[in-house]
Design a protein around this motif. Structure first.
Motif, PDB file in Angstrom:
ATOM      1  N   ASP A  93       0.860  -1.272   0.033  1.00 39.06           N
ATOM      2  CA  ASP A  93      -0.157   0.003   0.103  1.00 39.06           C
ATOM      3  C   ASP A  93       1.125   1.328   0.094  1.00 39.06           C
ATOM      4  N   THR A  94       1.932   1.308   0.771  1.00 41.48           N
ATOM      5  CA  THR A  94       3.020   2.563   0.726  1.00 41.48           C
ATOM      6  C   THR A  94       3.449   2.505  -0.629  1.00 41.48           C
ATOM      7  N   PHE A  95       3.866   1.239  -1.251  1.00 44.46           N
ATOM      8  CA  PHE A  95       4.471   1.370  -2.727  1.00 44.46           C
ATOM      9  C   PHE A  95       3.363   2.014  -3.768  1.00 44.46           C
ATOM     10  N   ILE A  96       2.152   1.688  -3.439  1.00 43.45           N
ATOM     11  CA  ILE A  96       1.153   2.102  -4.207  1.00 43.45           C
ATOM     12  C   ILE A  96       0.854   3.686  -4.073  1.00 43.45           C
ATOM     13  N   GLU A  97       0.739   4.211  -3.050  1.00 39.86           N
ATOM     14  CA  GLU A  97       0.740   5.573  -2.634  1.00 39.86           C
ATOM     15  C   GLU A  97       1.953   6.400  -3.417  1.00 39.86           C
ATOM     16  N   THR A  98       3.034   5.986  -3.107  1.00 43.13           N
ATOM     17  CA  THR A  98       4.380   6.341  -4.032  1.00 43.13           C
ATOM     18  C   THR A  98       4.275   6.571  -5.384  1.00 43.13           C
ATOM     19  N   ALA A  99       3.597   5.591  -6.036  1.00 44.67           N
ATOM     20  CA  ALA A  99       3.586   5.477  -7.416  1.00 44.67           C
ATOM     21  C   ALA A  99       2.463   6.633  -7.794  1.00 44.67           C
ATOM     22  N   LEU A 100       1.583   6.812  -7.126  1.00 43.66           N
ATOM     23  CA  LEU A 100       0.382   7.446  -7.589  1.00 43.66           C
ATOM     24  C   LEU A 100       0.676   9.063  -7.377  1.00 43.66           C
ATOM     25  N   LEU A 101       1.575   9.366  -6.048  1.00 51.64           N
ATOM     26  CA  LEU A 101       2.049  10.694  -5.829  1.00 51.64           C
ATOM     27  C   LEU A 101       3.242  11.239  -6.837  1.00 51.64           C
ATOM     28  N   VAL A 102       4.073  10.360  -7.213  1.00 49.42           N
ATOM     29  CA  VAL A 102       5.092  10.679  -8.098  1.00 49.42           C
ATOM     30  C   VAL A 102       4.489  10.692  -9.395  1.00 49.42           C
ATOM     31  N   GLY A 103       3.581   9.715  -9.838  1.00 50.20           N
ATOM     32  CA  GLY A 103       2.963   9.863 -11.344  1.00 50.20           C
ATOM     33  C   GLY A 103       2.358  11.303 -11.574  1.00 50.20           C
ATOM     34  N   ALA A 104       1.467  11.469 -10.395  1.00 48.08           N
ATOM     35  CA  ALA A 104       0.679  12.739 -10.560  1.00 48.08           C
ATOM     36  C   ALA A 104       1.579  13.971 -10.632  1.00 48.08           C
ATOM     37  N   LEU A 105       2.568  13.951  -9.798  1.00 46.54           N
ATOM     38  CA  LEU A 105       3.650  15.362  -9.896  1.00 46.54           C
ATOM     39  C   LEU A 105       4.251  15.273 -11.186  1.00 46.54           C
ATOM     40  N   ALA A 106       4.817  13.927 -11.611  1.00 44.42           N
ATOM     41  CA  ALA A 106       5.643  13.870 -12.820  1.00 44.42           C
ATOM     42  C   ALA A 106       4.799  14.434 -13.963  1.00 44.42           C
ATOM     43  N   ALA A 107       3.433  14.044 -14.015  1.00 45.97           N
ATOM     44  CA  ALA A 107       2.582  14.174 -15.124  1.00 45.97           C
ATOM     45  C   ALA A 107       2.383  15.754 -15.306  1.00 45.97           C
ATOM     46  N   ALA A 108       2.252  16.484 -14.155  1.00 46.59           N
ATOM     47  CA  ALA A 108       2.021  17.955 -14.167  1.00 46.59           C
ATOM     48  C   ALA A 108       3.068  18.661 -14.440  1.00 46.59           C
ATOM     49  N   ALA A 109       4.494  18.000 -14.220  1.00 45.52           N
ATOM     50  CA  ALA A 109       5.607  18.757 -14.891  1.00 45.52           C
ATOM     51  C   ALA A 109       5.663  18.702 -16.331  1.00 45.52           C
ATOM     52  N   GLY A 110       4.651  17.855 -16.942  1.00 48.05           N
ATOM     53  CA  GLY A 110       5.024  17.677 -18.530  1.00 48.05           C
ATOM     54  C   GLY A 110       5.946  16.449 -18.772  1.00 48.05           C
ATOM     55  N   ASP A 111       6.418  15.718 -17.815  1.00 48.34           N
ATOM     56  CA  ASP A 111       7.089  14.561 -18.167  1.00 48.34           C
ATOM     57  C   ASP A 111       5.983  13.427 -18.326  1.00 48.34           C
ATOM     58  N   ARG A 112       6.678  12.434 -19.160  1.00 46.42           N
ATOM     59  CA  ARG A 112       5.964  11.077 -19.466  1.00 46.42           C
ATOM     60  C   ARG A 112       6.268  10.033 -18.400  1.00 46.42           C
TER      61      ARG A 112
END
Length: 443
Positions: A249-268
């Protein structure tokens, strides 16, 4: 056939002539009348073969949040339908109300509202809808399960979303979208400005200098359109529990937060869920759909006991991209024996990519190593520190922490950045590591 409480209450009335008046024949006659009335009630009930049900509900629902749905009951028969309807969802779907009374005139339909508060990730299913149709007397009912399969995909709760606004603000600072502009970081050209003492002479733009007849330097900003690859460990490391939840569950939360932040930065952003095989993938998620696509893929992730095949991860990353990327390995570094396969592949990853590895610490183990119990009291409350059992428990906790420190040091020497913390601390710490890499131009 089913009977109601009213039927049972009427049968109980037979006790009066039988016990108080001593008349057994009177009681038997009363029971016979009630049974005949119940049989007539069943005959007058609506024909369930002429009843249809349909659902209108979302396909996705987030765990621990509420989603609304409706159940449509249509009566195509000639008799009015007085029924109790029960939608047969798994208990973990959290459906309320459990039983829904409906009254549908002949040839019409009615809608009943349902609410779902699921408390487990994954696919929740309903095999059908049980309908119990009572007659006009309300004594007995016909009962039938109408086939109406349905499913609800329960995605992770994304509790770490609360850390997203502060990280997005920091990201805007890096991109120069706020009044605080950070110049000199990154490798993507941003603008020209006059040279000041202390600027790197390698940043001088000689063509612009010749045009202005004054020294002009280029400024840079963190790169856009870079690649971020998140690898979620669904093997043994994810099966270990910290508190009330598995580490996965911690790994999943990490993936969601990093994914949302990186996508907001314009990264793929790419996602891979692995154990001894690849269990789920998301390729090139965008800002608009990263949370939904990551949530859909991670909804079905379950921690297993198989050892994660880390040797296949470098090839997996190469299949996504060959350019330099940020690779986040959402796992846990515990001991050399448990993390040996991961440590063996880190040099191959760090040679071509910036790598961040997570390490989840158990607050209970940390407290035990300090000689505290779960409430932070020394020596387990009234027990004296130094008792035989406490000494061994504290020594075991110290050994576990030393092993984790050693593995983290090996990972750092291999070129990876190690992020350690309690489960609720790991996702924002990894997001900070991403921002540092972005600001330093390491992507």
């Amino acid at each position: 056939m089913a009977v109601s409480g009213r039927f049972v209450a009427l049968l109980a009335v037979a006790i009066v002539p039988t016990v108080l008046l001593g008349s057994g024949w009177g009681g038997a006659a009363w029971i016979g009348v009630v049974v005949l009335a119940a049989a007539l009630d069943v005959l007058l009930a609506a024909d369930l073969r002429r009843v249809r049900v349909d659902r209108r509900m979302p396909r996705l629902a987030r765990r621990d949040t509420t989603a609304d749905g409706t159940l449509v009951v249509a009566n195509d028969g000639t008799r009015p339908l007085r029924a109790v309807v029960r939608d047969m969802w798994e208990p973990s779907a959290g459906q309320v109300p459990g039983r829904i009374p409906v009254s549908v005139p002949a040839g019409e339909r009615r809608t009943a509202r349902m609410r779902f508060t699921p408390f487990r990730r994954g696919r929740r299913r309903s095999a059908g809808v049980a309908v119990r149709a009572f007659g006009p007397l309300g004594l007995a009912a016909r009962q039938r399960v109408l086939t109406a399969p349905a499913e609800l995909v329960v995605t992770p709760p994304f509790r770490s979303r609360r850390h997203l606004p502060s990280r997005l603000a920091r990201l805007r600072e890096l991109d120069g979208e706020t009044t605080l502009q950070l110049r000199g970081h990154g490798t993507e050209f941003d603008s020209l400005r006059d040279y000041v003492r202390g600027d790197d002479v390698r940043s001088i733009d000689w063509r612009a200098t010749a045009r202005r007849q004054d020294l002009v330097v280029r400024t840079w900003r963190p790169e856009r359109d870079r690649r971020v690859i998140v690898v979620v460990d669904a093997g043994r490391a994810g099966a270990g529990r910290v508190g009330d939840e598995p580490r996965l569950d911690t790994f999943i939360e990490t993936a969601l937060l990093v994914g949302a932040l990186a996508a907001a930065a314009g990264d793929r952003v790419d996602l891979a869920v692995v154990d001894d095989d690849v269990r789920g993938r998301v390729h090139g998620a965008t800002r608009a759909d990263v949370v939904r696509s990551f949530g859909s893929a991670l909804a079905f992730a379950e921690p297993g006991l198989a050892a994660t095949d880390w040797a296949a991860v470098p090839a997996l990353v190469d299949s996504v991209t060959t350019q330099r990327s940020l690779v986040v390995l959402a796992t846990s570094l515990d001991s050399v024996g448990a993390s040996g396969d991961l440590l063996a592949v880190l040099p191959a990853l760090t040679r071509r990519h910036a790598v961040v590895v997570t390490a989840v610490t158990d607050p209970a183990v940390t407290a035990m190593a300090r000689g505290e119990d779960g409430d932070g009291r020394i020596g387990g409350g009234s027990r004296l520190l130094g008792g035989g059992r406490d000494v061994y428990r504290r020594a075991a906790a110290e050994r576990s922490l030393l092993d984790a420190d050693g593995v983290a040091d090996v990972a750092r020497r291999a070129g990876a950045e190690v992020v350690r913390g309690a489960p609720e601390q790991v996702p924002p710490l990894v997001a900070d590591a991403y921002l540092r890499a972005k600001a330093a131009g390491r992507l």
